[in-house]
Design a protein around this motif. Sequence first.
Motif, PDB file in Angstrom:
ATOM      1  N   ARG A 140      -9.515  39.777  24.228  1.00 12.87           N
ATOM      2  CA  ARG A 140      -8.983  40.517  24.900  1.00 12.87           C
ATOM      3  C   ARG A 140     -10.079  41.705  25.216  1.00 12.87           C
ATOM      4  N   ALA A 141     -10.956  41.663  25.049  1.00 12.23           N
ATOM      5  CA  ALA A 141     -12.176  41.964  26.084  1.00 12.23           C
ATOM      6  C   ALA A 141     -12.316  41.721  26.441  1.00 12.23           C
ATOM      7  N   ALA A 142     -12.090  40.642  27.482  1.00 10.71           N
ATOM      8  CA  ALA A 142     -12.989  40.319  28.613  1.00 10.71           C
ATOM      9  C   ALA A 142     -11.266  40.622  29.136  1.00 10.71           C
ATOM     10  N   LEU A 143      -9.807  41.243  28.584  1.00  8.86           N
ATOM     11  CA  LEU A 143      -9.133  41.825  29.239  1.00  8.86           C
ATOM     12  C   LEU A 143      -9.383  43.201  30.019  1.00  8.86           C
ATOM     13  N   GLU A 147      -8.355  48.558  22.343  1.00  2.35           N
ATOM     14  CA  GLU A 147      -7.596  48.709  21.336  1.00  2.35           C
ATOM     15  C   GLU A 147      -7.327  47.412  21.123  1.00  2.35           C
ATOM     16  N   GLY A 148      -6.419  46.293  21.585  1.00  2.00           N
ATOM     17  CA  GLY A 148      -6.646  45.003  21.245  1.00  2.00           C
ATOM     18  C   GLY A 148      -7.653  43.854  20.735  1.00  2.00           C
ATOM     19  N   GLU A 149      -8.708  44.206  21.289  1.00  2.00           N
ATOM     20  CA  GLU A 149     -10.123  43.930  20.763  1.00  2.00           C
ATOM     21  C   GLU A 149     -10.633  44.809  19.479  1.00  2.00           C
ATOM     22  N   LEU A 150      -9.857  45.585  19.469  1.00  2.00           N
ATOM     23  CA  LEU A 150     -10.743  46.551  18.214  1.00  2.00           C
ATOM     24  C   LEU A 150      -9.039  46.420  16.171  1.00  2.00           C
ATOM     25  N   GLU A 151      -8.770  46.335  16.942  1.00  2.00           N
ATOM     26  CA  GLU A 151      -7.407  45.595  15.969  1.00  2.00           C
ATOM     27  C   GLU A 151      -7.797  44.170  15.591  1.00  2.00           C
TER      28      GLU A 151
END
Length: 190
Positions: A140-143, A147-151
């Motif tokens: 998710r960080a690469a994307l 918010e997805g990374e944090l979740e």
Amino acid sequence: VVDEAGGEKRDRRVVHKRVDDESMLRILQEDGSTVPEDLVRGYDMVREAGEAAKAKRHEEAAELYAEGIRLALDAQVDSRNEEEGTAVVGPEWLVRARRDESAARLAARDKEGASRAAQEAVELSGRKDPLSFEALAQARAALKDSEGELEALRRMFDLPEDPEMPRDVANRRREWGFRKARLEREVGSN
């Protein structure tokens, strides 16, 4: 290191042993179980994928992981429908293979594929594997999906911490804790 009883406790060294296919079959068949051929082929493909990843052939590794996992999962589903003596291998190696597929896809710059593989690792683990959530956070960080990374990081930290966690995993977990705190500030301010 001193334990609660005051006695000295040493760091445990984890030794991983590679089991060849014939040995694995022998171990599983000793109790009268049968092993589906596709399960063994899937396992072999996952091992080949690991070798391809070590050789930095990331696209090839990602495809081998995906195909090997597909074969093994299909074999597991099929074996559950056969006679009672059939062994169904637990999903631990499949979870690890999905995480490794995610890493290979990231290295091959397939960010969407990495995210899908990491999400599948999370699901295969029953949402109980912190390393799968770590892989999902990386994808998710690469994307650039904060918010997805944090979740993913929140869910990783919601899981109980393994007291016998290897030192490198503990160090990465600490770094992810700092990243989580920063993301909470950033996402909270938007």
